[in-house]
Design a protein around this motif. Structure first.
Motif, PDB file in Angstrom:
ATOM      1  N   ASN A   1     -20.247 -76.647  56.335  1.00  0.00           N
ATOM      2  CA  ASN A   1     -19.380 -75.529  55.967  1.00  0.00           C
ATOM      3  C   ASN A   1     -17.918 -75.812  56.310  1.00  0.00           C
TER       4      ASN A   1
ATOM      5  N   ARG B   1     -19.280 -65.430  53.186  1.00  0.00           N
ATOM      6  CA  ARG B   1     -19.758 -66.470  52.273  1.00  0.00           C
ATOM      7  C   ARG B   1     -18.870 -67.712  52.446  1.00  0.00           C
TER       8      ARG B   1
ATOM      9  N   PRO C   1     -17.396 -71.300  52.311  1.00  0.00           N
ATOM     10  CA  PRO C   1     -17.504 -72.392  51.329  1.00  0.00           C
ATOM     11  C   PRO C   1     -17.969 -73.684  51.982  1.00  0.00           C
TER      12      PRO C   1
ATOM     13  N   ASP D   1     -14.225 -74.227  42.453  1.00  0.00           N
ATOM     14  CA  ASP D   1     -14.533 -72.871  42.887  1.00  0.00           C
ATOM     15  C   ASP D   1     -13.333 -72.272  43.624  1.00  0.00           C
TER      16      ASP D   1
ATOM     17  N   HIS E   1     -12.295 -69.507  46.689  1.00  0.00           N
ATOM     18  CA  HIS E   1     -12.732 -68.700  47.825  1.00  0.00           C
ATOM     19  C   HIS E   1     -11.511 -68.051  48.470  1.00  0.00           C
TER      20      HIS E   1
ATOM     21  N   LEU F   1     -10.147 -66.246  52.242  1.00  0.00           N
ATOM     22  CA  LEU F   1     -10.365 -65.970  53.664  1.00  0.00           C
ATOM     23  C   LEU F   1      -9.423 -64.859  54.088  1.00  0.00           C
TER      24      LEU F   1
ATOM     25  N   TRP G   1     -14.953 -64.781  54.974  1.00  0.00           N
ATOM     26  CA  TRP G   1     -14.887 -65.525  53.723  1.00  0.00           C
ATOM     27  C   TRP G   1     -15.564 -64.751  52.600  1.00  0.00           C
ATOM     28  N   ASP G   2     -15.090 -64.989  51.380  1.00  0.00           N
ATOM     29  CA  ASP G   2     -15.768 -64.425  50.211  1.00  0.00           C
ATOM     30  C   ASP G   2     -15.500 -65.325  49.009  1.00  0.00           C
ATOM     31  N   VAL G   3     -16.378 -65.236  48.021  1.00  0.00           N
ATOM     32  CA  VAL G   3     -16.203 -65.970  46.768  1.00  0.00           C
ATOM     33  C   VAL G   3     -15.433 -65.098  45.802  1.00  0.00           C
TER      34      VAL G   3
ATOM     35  N   GLU H   1     -14.675 -64.000  42.158  1.00  0.00           N
ATOM     36  CA  GLU H   1     -15.189 -64.037  40.793  1.00  0.00           C
ATOM     37  C   GLU H   1     -14.024 -63.853  39.832  1.00  0.00           C
TER      38      GLU H   1
END
Length: 517
Positions: free
Chosen positions: A123, A144, A146, A176, A178, A180, A187-189, A191
């Motif tokens: 990670n 989430r 990365p 991708d 991400h 923070l 963390w998050d993704v 979209e």
């Protein structure tokens, strides 16, 4: 490099610089070791250089360059105290050897995000260096998280850090996105809509107007890019806007920094040639220009260098360090920027917004050209201050109102035509976007196939290497077998000779016994 060296007064060097020209700074004492793929940040007129690579070896030092005294120093870090360390009495590593990471200032700390090290984790890691206590450690983050990577980009927008692309520890290319949250360390993704930039690493990224994320250049394992992609952080839509100005060559490993509306891009290359020009993107107008050039093999025509912006006594300057262009560099270069007017934001208007603005402008121009001036009201003074004394009749007023209504209808008709034209443009834009999406998907499919084929080639090469080793082993075994066969043959021959001798000896003994008897 010799042609741009100038005599600089160390005590007052910033006031003697020419505008828009790279100049090496004199360093009277020891220097930081040469390197590339390091991380850099300027805090309180001091340039911090952390980690990097040299001759395939990761570095773990933190070097500090004072922009006032022009001297280097080494920052000694202390490991973060933890209950585990106290219990087992061990001393953890203050800072690991790391390369291809990214760094930014947040509060009184430097945050280091990602990168490659000898002890890779699965990670993405977030490390910190406290500039007051010189304590270093790892920040625990949740959400989430990365995968770990290097060659990515980080961009600070408010209290959020956007991480895009890069290359993971298995050399897989990523595209991708991400985010923070530095307030909660979560963390998050992200979209997004519309096709994102193709997977890449060693690109540059910037934020504009707290709303737009810009991605420029970078490379895959075989392609170098010169494209510009924009993400609207409100609608989360990717776009690839039309950019005007000077031609920009493909590059990777370049460095970038923003000052007001301008994004400065320095260095980079394509593994064959370094980029000689310093680019400037006016982010409000989307226009590329070249602000400076350097000669071939110049230290700034390198990959993996760093560039930061600083203000010295009100003078805005760029500060560049390091890089690799066939040799590792450790020179400090500065560029004094011309004071400029801050332009009004005009960035990334959609076709609909542009058409609406054009309609309003046309209506205003028509009204102005036809002098649609309203008459002064009854009893009100005229512009020259003298009383009018006359009044419009009801019929005149009705005619004037009807004329204005007719002109209004004409303006509305023109606006409707503009809207119709805008609708057609939108349809064409949708067609182009659809075609671009299909092409992007096809390109990604081809790239995926290439990656899989490359992986298969790697496996085949590994199998071939194993077979070659096996063949070499077989040859040595055959030699040993042949040697054993020879030894066996010699032994058999020796045994046969000994048997013959024994038979002859036994026969002679019998004859002597017979004679003696």
């Amino acid at each position: 490099m010799e042609e741009i060296k100038k005599e600089i007064d160390v005590s007052d060097w910033h006031s003697n610089l020419a505008y828009d020209e790279w100049t090496p700074l004199p360093v009277p004492g020891p220097r930081a070791s040469a390197r590339y793929k390091h991380a850099a940040a300027i805090v309180d007129e001091k340039l911090y250089i952390v980690g990097g690579s040299r001759n395939g070896r990761y570095l773990s030092d933190v070097q500090v360059f004072d922009l006032r005294s022009l001297t280097w120093s080494n920052l000694k870090l202390k490991p973060e105290a933890s209950a585990d360390n106290i219990e087992d009495g061990s001393l953890q590593e203050a800072f690991p050897a790391i390369s291809d990471h990214r760094m930014m200032k947040w509060g009184n700390k430097l945050l280091l995000i990602g990168g490659h090290s000898k002890k890779p984790s699965s990670n993405m890691s977030v490390r910190f260096i406290d500039l007051e206590t010189h304590v270093s450690g790892v920040i625990d983050a949740s959400g989430r998280i990365p995968v770990s990577r290097g060659g990515h980009s980080i961009t600070l927008v408010g209290s959020r850090v956007f991480v895009f692309g890069g290359e993971d520890r298995n050399r897989k290319l990523l595209n991708d996105l991400h985010v923070l949250d530095l307030e909660t360390m979560t963390w998050d993704v992200v979209e997004t809509m519309q096709p994102p930039p193709a997977p890449r690493f060693d690109h540059a990224a910037a934020a504009y107007s707290e709303r737009y994320l810009l991605i420029f250049g970078g490379c895959s394992h075989s392609i170098f890019f010169n494209d510009l992609h924009v993400l609207d952080l409100q609608t989360m839509e990717w776009s690839q806007p039309h950019v005007q100005g000077d031609t920009v060559t493909p590059r990777a490993g370049h460095a970038g920094t923003t000052i007001d509306d301008n994004w400065y891009i320095v260095g980079g290359g394509d593994n064959s040639n370094g980029c000689l020009e310093t680019l400037v993107l006016n982010m409000s107008k989307l226009v590329w220009s070249i602000s400076a050039n350097v000669g071939a093999r110049h230290p700034l025509a390198s990959e993996g260098l760093s560039v930061c912006s600083a203000s010295i006594l009100g003078e805005k300057i760029l500060v560049a360090f390091g890089g690799y262009n066939g040799k590792y560099n450790n020179d400090i270069f500065v560029m004094r920027l011309k004071p400029g007017e801050s332009s009004r934001p005009k960035i990334f208007r959609s076709p609909a917004a542009a058409a609406a603005a054009a309609s309003v402008t046309a209506a205003y121009a028509l009204a102005k050209s036809e002098k649609l001036d309203f008459p002064p009201a009854v009893g009100n003074p005229t512009p020259n201050g003298i009383g009018n004394g006359d009044s419009l009749s009801g019929k005149d007023l009705s005619n004037r109102i009807e004329t204005i209504k007719e002109e209004k209808r004409e303006l509305e008709s023109r606006i409707e035509e503009a809207r119709s034209e805008n609708s057609k443009l939108r349809e064409k834009t949708d067609e182009v976007n659809s075609s671009h999406s299909e092409l992007s998907q096809e390109l990604q499919s081809v790239q995926g196939q290439l990656i899989s084929e490359r992986s298969r080639c790697f496996k085949l090469e590994a199998q071939i290497a194993e077979l070659q080793k096996a063949l070499e082993s077989m040859e040595s075994i055959e030699k040993e077998v042949e040697m054993l066969r020879k030894q066996k043959s010699e032994l058999e021959q020796q045994e046969a000779e000994e048997a013959t001798v024994q038979r002859q000896g036994s026969g002679r003994g019998g004859v002597w016994r017979w004679i003696s008897g």
